[in-house]
Design a protein around this motif. Structure first.
Motif, PDB file in Angstrom:
ATOM      1  N   ALA A 136     -33.715 -12.368  24.629  1.00  0.00           N
ATOM      2  CA  ALA A 136     -33.865 -12.878  23.334  1.00  0.00           C
ATOM      3  C   ALA A 136     -34.510 -14.250  23.491  1.00  0.00           C
ATOM      4  N   SER A 137     -34.061 -14.937  24.485  1.00  0.00           N
ATOM      5  CA  SER A 137     -34.349 -16.269  24.562  1.00  0.00           C
ATOM      6  C   SER A 137     -35.916 -16.592  24.938  1.00  0.00           C
ATOM      7  N   ASN A 138     -36.614 -15.613  25.369  1.00  0.00           N
ATOM      8  CA  ASN A 138     -37.811 -15.588  25.830  1.00  0.00           C
ATOM      9  C   ASN A 138     -38.676 -15.183  24.592  1.00  0.00           C
ATOM     10  N   THR A 139     -38.979 -16.386  23.756  1.00  0.00           N
ATOM     11  CA  THR A 139     -39.897 -16.409  22.738  1.00  0.00           C
ATOM     12  C   THR A 139     -41.304 -15.860  22.754  1.00  0.00           C
ATOM     13  N   SER A 140     -41.584 -16.009  24.001  1.00  0.00           N
ATOM     14  CA  SER A 140     -43.087 -15.412  24.135  1.00  0.00           C
ATOM     15  C   SER A 140     -43.405 -13.900  23.843  1.00  0.00           C
ATOM     16  N   LYS A 142     -42.385 -10.682  21.526  1.00  0.00           N
ATOM     17  CA  LYS A 142     -41.996 -10.401  20.228  1.00  0.00           C
ATOM     18  C   LYS A 142     -42.150  -8.886  20.093  1.00  0.00           C
ATOM     19  N   ASP A 146     -46.743  -8.030  23.861  1.00  0.00           N
ATOM     20  CA  ASP A 146     -46.641  -9.194  24.811  1.00  0.00           C
ATOM     21  C   ASP A 146     -46.243  -9.042  26.077  1.00  0.00           C
ATOM     22  N   ASN A 217     -34.137  -8.487  23.523  1.00  0.00           N
ATOM     23  CA  ASN A 217     -35.074  -7.874  22.688  1.00  0.00           C
ATOM     24  C   ASN A 217     -35.414  -6.657  23.349  1.00  0.00           C
TER      25      ASN A 217
END
Length: 369
Positions: A136-140, A142, A146, A217
């Motif tokens: 979830a910390s990998n915001t790149s 979504k 991606d 995610n």
């Protein structure tokens, strides 16, 4: 990839132990798990074995419940639970090293391409539980598109590549990504930033992420264009076992159906049984209960209400969904034979299944009440 490969490796992260320690603990579990072992000396019970496909978890729970409740003993069977072999449960059953094992329809089809002569005799899981996740910390990341240009924590098989490519393309991406082979844990690989995404299971590693972290995610393959059900987890045996001892196969199937059905109706009690029976695996009771909650509330083994009413029988195979997935993998060119030569023809789902030994759900419900 055979789904057992994914599960076998990622499950070890939950116990926080080395692969060697896991093997030792499972062997200890297999040696002591049969409640009927003391009675086998009188010759009235037949010794048979059930091999795990990975570390003990809620997918195996029906076997442990059947032992604890005496369902196997009622069928004249003394069942020993065996640790999975290095070659895999399918190979062990094919060679006669185990009488029965946990596997899935896809793995049976792949093994039978190599002439393993296996049959799925009871399908427990009716929904795909594989999830493909990033931290979830990998915001790149979504959504699956991606994954393009990112690094996939893989176990090296072509099947998973085909799944990811289809998901990415369905989501509007190109389906081009890099790969790194996972050595021990997908969680560890993602945390170390050696990879950006990987495969987990919603009913086990997904629960771990919810309860203990790291937060993920995740996306499910049926939502992104992958057809059929890749995770038709169930019980397998060999054609040789069927041809030589139908009575044992029938009794084993009936008993393990009772075990899984009882677990579905009494998930908290079943969780306690698993923790107690597989004590060397050091499972956390709260975690196992949460896993069973996900399974029951998600109707992973079929509609729980229909099971309760007897309308649906736990163990019922779904060859239509299996065939869709078989065909998808064939279209991706991901099958090889025993000589590692490419196979273009998909396995026929109905030829991987033998459902003649299943007992009716209404009878099973009556027997466990």
């Amino acid at each position: 990839m055979p789904r057992t490969s994914l599960r076998r490796i990622v499950s070890t992260t939950l116990a926080g132990i080395s692969a060697f320690a896991l093997t030792v603990s499972l062997a200890a579990c297999g040696g002591s798990s049969s409640s009927a072992s003391k009675n086998s000396a009188d010759g009235k019970l037949k010794n048979v074995s059930f091999m795990l496909s990975w570390a003990p978890d809620t997918n195996h729970i029906g076997a442990y419940v059947a032992i604890a409740k005496g369902y196997f003993k009622q069928e004249g069977l003394n069942v020993s639970i065996l640790a999975t072999s290095q070659a895999g449960a399918e190979q062990a059953v094919s060679t006669g090293a185990a009488n029965f094992a946990l596997s899935n329809t896809f793995n049976v089809g792949v093994a039978n391409i190599k002439d393993a002569k296996l049959k799925l005799i009871a399908q427990i899981q009716q929904r795909t539980s594989a999830i493909w996740c990033s931290l979830a910390s990998n915001t790149s990341i979504k959504s699956p598109k991606d994954f393009d240009g990112k690094t996939f924590a893989t176990f090296g098989a072509n099947e998973s590549d085909a799944v990811i490519k289809r998901m990415v393309q369905t989501d509007g991406g190109k389906g081009k990504f890099d790969k790194v082979t996972v050595g021990t844990s997908t969680f560890q690989t993602l945390n170390s930033k050696k990879a950006d995404f990987g495969g987990f299971y919603s009913t086990w590693e997904g629960v771990q992420a919810q309860m203990y972290g790291p937060k993920l995610n995740c996306w499910s393959e049926p939502d992104y264009g992958v057809p059929g059900n890749a995770d038709e987890i169930g019980v397998i045996t060999s054609e040789n076992e069927i041809s030589h001892d139908k009575k044992t196969v029938k009794g084993f199937t009936r008993a393990i159906q009772k075990g899984y059905t009882y677990a579905y109706m009494h998930p908290d009690e079943a969780a306690s049984i698993l923790v107690k029976q597989a004590k060397d695996a050091n499972l956390n009771l709260a975690f196992v209960k949460r896993s069973m909650k996900v399974i029951t509330e998600g109707n992973y083994w079929g509609s729980r209400e229909d099971v309760k009413s007897g309308k649906f029988t736990i163990g019922t195979p779904d060859p239509e969904s299996a065939q869709k997935y078989f065909d998808f993998v064939a279209d991706a060119g991901a099958y090889t034979d025993a000589n590692n030569q490419k196979v273009t023809k998909a396995p026929v789902a109905t030829e991987q299944i033998d459902d003649e030994f299943l007992s009716q759900g209404s009878r099973i419900m009556k027997d466990i009440q």
